[in-house]
Design an enzyme around this catalytic site. Sequence first.
Site, PDB file in Angstrom:
ATOM      1  N   TYR A   1       0.823  -1.212   0.000  1.00  0.00           N
ATOM      2  CA  TYR A   1       0.000   0.000   0.000  1.00  0.00           C
ATOM      3  C   TYR A   1       0.852   1.254   0.000  1.00  0.00           C
ATOM      4  CZ  TYR A   1       0.934   0.900   4.961  1.00  0.00           C
ATOM      5  OH  TYR A   1       1.548   1.186   6.157  1.00  0.00           O
TER       6      TYR A   1
ATOM      7  N   ARG B   1       7.834   4.134  -4.770  1.00  0.00           N
ATOM      8  CA  ARG B   1       7.896   3.178  -3.652  1.00  0.00           C
ATOM      9  C   ARG B   1       6.840   2.089  -3.829  1.00  0.00           C
ATOM     10  NH1 ARG B   1       7.563   5.355   2.443  1.00  0.00           N
ATOM     11  NH2 ARG B   1       5.418   5.761   1.778  1.00  0.00           N
TER      12      ARG B   1
ATOM     13  N   ARG C   1      -8.344 -20.941  -1.120  1.00  0.00           N
ATOM     14  CA  ARG C   1      -7.207 -20.375  -0.371  1.00  0.00           C
ATOM     15  C   ARG C   1      -5.998 -21.313  -0.426  1.00  0.00           C
ATOM     16  NH1 ARG C   1      -4.915 -21.249   4.377  1.00  0.00           N
ATOM     17  NH2 ARG C   1      -3.879 -19.536   5.474  1.00  0.00           N
TER      18      ARG C   1
ATOM     19  N   HIS D   1      -1.468 -21.083  -0.050  1.00  0.00           N
ATOM     20  CA  HIS D   1      -0.284 -20.232   0.100  1.00  0.00           C
ATOM     21  C   HIS D   1       0.356 -19.952  -1.266  1.00  0.00           C
ATOM     22  CE1 HIS D   1      -0.821 -21.359   4.227  1.00  0.00           C
ATOM     23  NE2 HIS D   1       0.163 -20.576   4.616  1.00  0.00           N
TER      24      HIS D   1
ATOM     25  N   LYS E   1       6.534  -1.973   1.841  1.00  0.00           N
ATOM     26  CA  LYS E   1       5.350  -1.368   2.466  1.00  0.00           C
ATOM     27  C   LYS E   1       4.156  -2.308   2.314  1.00  0.00           C
ATOM     28  CE  LYS E   1       3.240   3.196   3.040  1.00  0.00           C
ATOM     29  NZ  LYS E   1       3.294   3.243   4.487  1.00  0.00           N
TER      30      LYS E   1
ATOM     31  N   LEU F   1      11.067   1.109   7.208  1.00  0.00           N
ATOM     32  CA  LEU F   1      10.476   1.573   5.952  1.00  0.00           C
ATOM     33  C   LEU F   1      11.235   2.811   5.474  1.00  0.00           C
ATOM     34  CD1 LEU F   1       7.857   1.088   4.121  1.00  0.00           C
ATOM     35  CD2 LEU F   1       7.069   3.196   5.181  1.00  0.00           C
TER      36      LEU F   1
HETATM   37  N1  PMP Z   1       7.579   3.631   9.066  1.00  0.00           N
HETATM   38  C1  PMP Z   1       6.399   3.001   9.104  1.00  0.00           C
HETATM   39  C2  PMP Z   1       6.334   1.634   9.733  1.00  0.00           C
HETATM   40  C3  PMP Z   1       5.248   3.591   8.575  1.00  0.00           C
HETATM   41  O1  PMP Z   1       4.073   2.943   8.595  1.00  0.00           O
HETATM   42  C4  PMP Z   1       5.340   4.887   8.023  1.00  0.00           C
HETATM   43  C5  PMP Z   1       4.116   5.576   7.487  1.00  0.00           C
HETATM   44  N2  PMP Z   1       3.653   4.977   6.330  1.00  0.00           N
HETATM   45  C6  PMP Z   1       6.595   5.516   7.991  1.00  0.00           C
HETATM   46  C7  PMP Z   1       7.693   4.863   8.517  1.00  0.00           C
HETATM   47  C8  PMP Z   1       6.766   6.895   7.381  1.00  0.00           C
HETATM   48  O2  PMP Z   1       6.742   6.837   5.979  1.00  0.00           O
HETATM   49  P1  PMP Z   1       6.250   8.076   5.098  1.00  0.00           P
HETATM   50  O3  PMP Z   1       7.043   9.256   5.545  1.00  0.00           O
HETATM   51  O4  PMP Z   1       6.558   7.673   3.716  1.00  0.00           O
HETATM   52  O5  PMP Z   1       4.792   8.247   5.370  1.00  0.00           O
END
Ligand code: PMP
Length: 275
Positions: free
Chosen positions: A34, A53, A100, A102, A142, A198
């Site tokens: 997402y 991303r 379903r 895997h 993400k 992330l």
């Molecule tokens: N780390 C995590 C685990 C997040 O969920 C987020 C928000 N999506 C961020 C960092 C910050 O990322 P961004 O600045 O791209 O929103």
Amino acid sequence: MNQIQAVYNGKFDFLDKIKISPLSRAYTFSDSVYEVIPFYNLKIIAFDKHILRLKNSCKALSIAINIDATSEEIMHLIKQCDFKDGYVYYQASRGVDDIRSHIYKESISTETFGYIVEHAFKPKSLKVMFCEDLRWQRCDIKSTSLLGNVMSMNFASEKGCDEVIMHKNDLITEGGASNIFFINNDCVYTPSLSHNILPGITRELLITKIKESGIRVEEGQYTIDDLINAKSIWLTSSTKGLAQVSEILDYKTNLEMDNMLFKKCEEIFKNNFFI
Ligand code: PMP
């Protein structure tokens, strides 16, 4: 309440009209990724970076995505909305299984879903707590598999906290839904990118802008003690913006809320994001 605009597999509709199969792999396996794309005064913040991303997250999981169609859908949601500040949540899942399993079939079609939310970007200081990072080893993707974050953030919420600061073997990783920065000795520090965090877009933009203004920024590996000794701490994300930490539960209440270097970084953030 106004009806919420959404898009499912390329078709626009109101959110409550969209029907999704319980055999969607987003539902059974969290086999989906997402993005949250913010806009302020109808200006999309770092659109290309969010799209890139999303493309990278899909690539990491071999989920096929028509990125041009996705970009158009996101822009359309923003163009037709009747508010100025908010974000689009957009998700791509591997698709819907016949049964379903895997192992997914190569023939499965990607399932996409997005909706638009009004959101006021108001700075808020946060009370946080430390917690062990319970997550898997590819937090750089993400993915919607966020149970570690969900468990920790809800535990923290029960303790009266707004966010968590996660650590793995004493090393600080990130917030439950944000990246972490702190100040000590006139330098700004933030954990370096790895599979454990992330690559936040707010993080990236802020580092660039702070460096451009001549302030020292270091990316590295930092411990719980480094945060306990910090003068100022803040979290960044697309929806929180830059949010100062006021307290770490049971560990720290002496943060300098008026720290000069923090104020400079906050100013840089406001001048670059909210124009
Ligand atoms: N780390 C995590 C685990 C997040 O969920 C987020 C928000 N999506 C961020 C960092 C910050 O990322 P961004 O600045 O791209 O929103």
